[in-house]
Design an enzyme around this catalytic site. Structure first.
Site, PDB file in Angstrom:
ATOM      1  N   ASP A 231       0.789  -1.106  -0.125  1.00 44.03           N
ATOM      2  CA  ASP A 231       0.001   0.011   0.100  1.00 44.03           C
ATOM      3  C   ASP A 231       0.914   1.255  -0.092  1.00 44.03           C
ATOM      4  OD1 ASP A 231      -2.422  -1.552  -0.119  1.00 44.03           O
ATOM      5  OD2 ASP A 231      -2.366  -1.359   2.156  1.00 44.03           O
ATOM      6  N   GLU A 232       1.981   1.045  -0.593  1.00 43.54           N
ATOM      7  CA  GLU A 232       2.975   2.441  -0.597  1.00 43.54           C
ATOM      8  C   GLU A 232       3.378   2.861  -1.870  1.00 43.54           C
ATOM      9  OE1 GLU A 232       3.734   4.238   2.008  1.00 43.54           O
ATOM     10  OE2 GLU A 232       2.823   2.907   3.582  1.00 43.54           O
TER      11      GLU A 232
END
Length: 288
Positions: A231-232
């Site tokens: 999720d980065e």
């Protein structure tokens, strides 16, 4: 939708003078007609980004014919570049779990001509019955169940499917499984995920319930490229929904479905139209 014969040229390099003039001159010399041009100078990184959509005279629609000349031109600026005929639709593999609202939206937009793609497969870790409300038509559906013990074998089957179908883009349309670092690296720059909140915030399970507990006044969704950092990845698109004190957690879920659909469809559209350029941990997006 893209018009026939519409080519898109992407150029990235160190910022310097003469780039726009050189490419504009080249297109003029070959009889090209510039339909759209976007550019961005990133002052922080010193990088230049340009997208040119153009057409060529009748009978000259083969991008390969211009490869040598464009390679030489790129050499003058030490530039990375790509040229694509947008009449050729990208092959897309869509992955989904139990929540099928994003899948339904993508297929609807594809059917009405809003997304210029060719869906080649739908993959789910749940059987077709879990997505029975979605009309997948003749698109092949593949049930690839997964457990911690079977994950390597499942991803091996997934990778074979991606290769066999020639998928150029993988869309995680609320696919609630984490791809391994190896798979994420293999799909770098061609795998888009929809995250059911703003990033980074309210990570983990039941994000809308967390947001409700905190009394938020906005909820949102984030579409980003998948990377080995969970999720980065570089963010492509985000949007928000207003929340009232009278909204329940179920209201947030309902409103969340709407914003997730919008954000994912826009991100996929931008990618298909060659409007997204990676810039390190960020993206340059040229909306239409």
């Amino acid at each position: 939708m893209s018009a026939p014969g519409r080519l898109v040229l992407i150029v990235t390099c160190v910022s310097q003078t003469g780039i726009v003039a050189a490419y504009s001159r080249y297109l003029f010399e070959i009889g090209g007609n510039i339909l759209e041009i976007n550019q961005h100078n990133d002052l922080a990184s010193g990088r230049f980004f340009m997208r040119i959509a153009f057409s060529l005279p009748d009978g000259d629609h083969d991008p390969a014919r211009h490869h040598t000349a464009l390679s030489a031109l790129a050499g003058q600026f030490d530039a990375d570049w790509s040229l694509r005929d947008q009449a050729t639709r990208r092959r897309v593999l869509i992955m989904v779990s139990r929540f099928d609202h994003c899948l339904a939206d993508l297929l609807y937009r594809w059917r009405i001509g809003e997304l210029a793609m060719e869906p080649v497969a739908i993959v789910s870790n749940h059987p077709r019955a879990a997505n029975a409300s979605v009309d997948t038509g003749d698109i092949p559906f593949h049930h690839l169940p997964i457990t911690p013990a079977t994950k390597p074998a499942q991803e091996a089957r997934l990778w074979s499917l991606i290769q066999d179908t020639g998928a150029e883009l993988v869309v995680l349309a609320r696919y609630m499984q984490v791809l391994s670092d190896e798979m994420s690296a293999r799909l770098a720059g061609r795998c888009i995920n929809i995250h059911h909140s703003f990033l980074p915030s309210f990570k983990g399970a039941r994000p809308y319930h967390q947001a409700h507990t905190r009394g938020v006044k906005l909820i949102g969704a984030t579409a980003h490229y998948v990377t080995t950092d969970l999720d980065e990845g570089p963010i492509i698109e985000q949007d928000a929904e207003r929340i009232s004190h009278s909204d329940t957690a179920e209201d947030l879920i309902r409103k969340g479905r709407d914003v997730e659909r919008r954000v994912l469809s826009r991100a996929v559209h931008y990618h298909l139209e060659d409007r997204v350029i990676r810039n390190g941990l960020r993206t340059v997006v040229f909306p239409d």
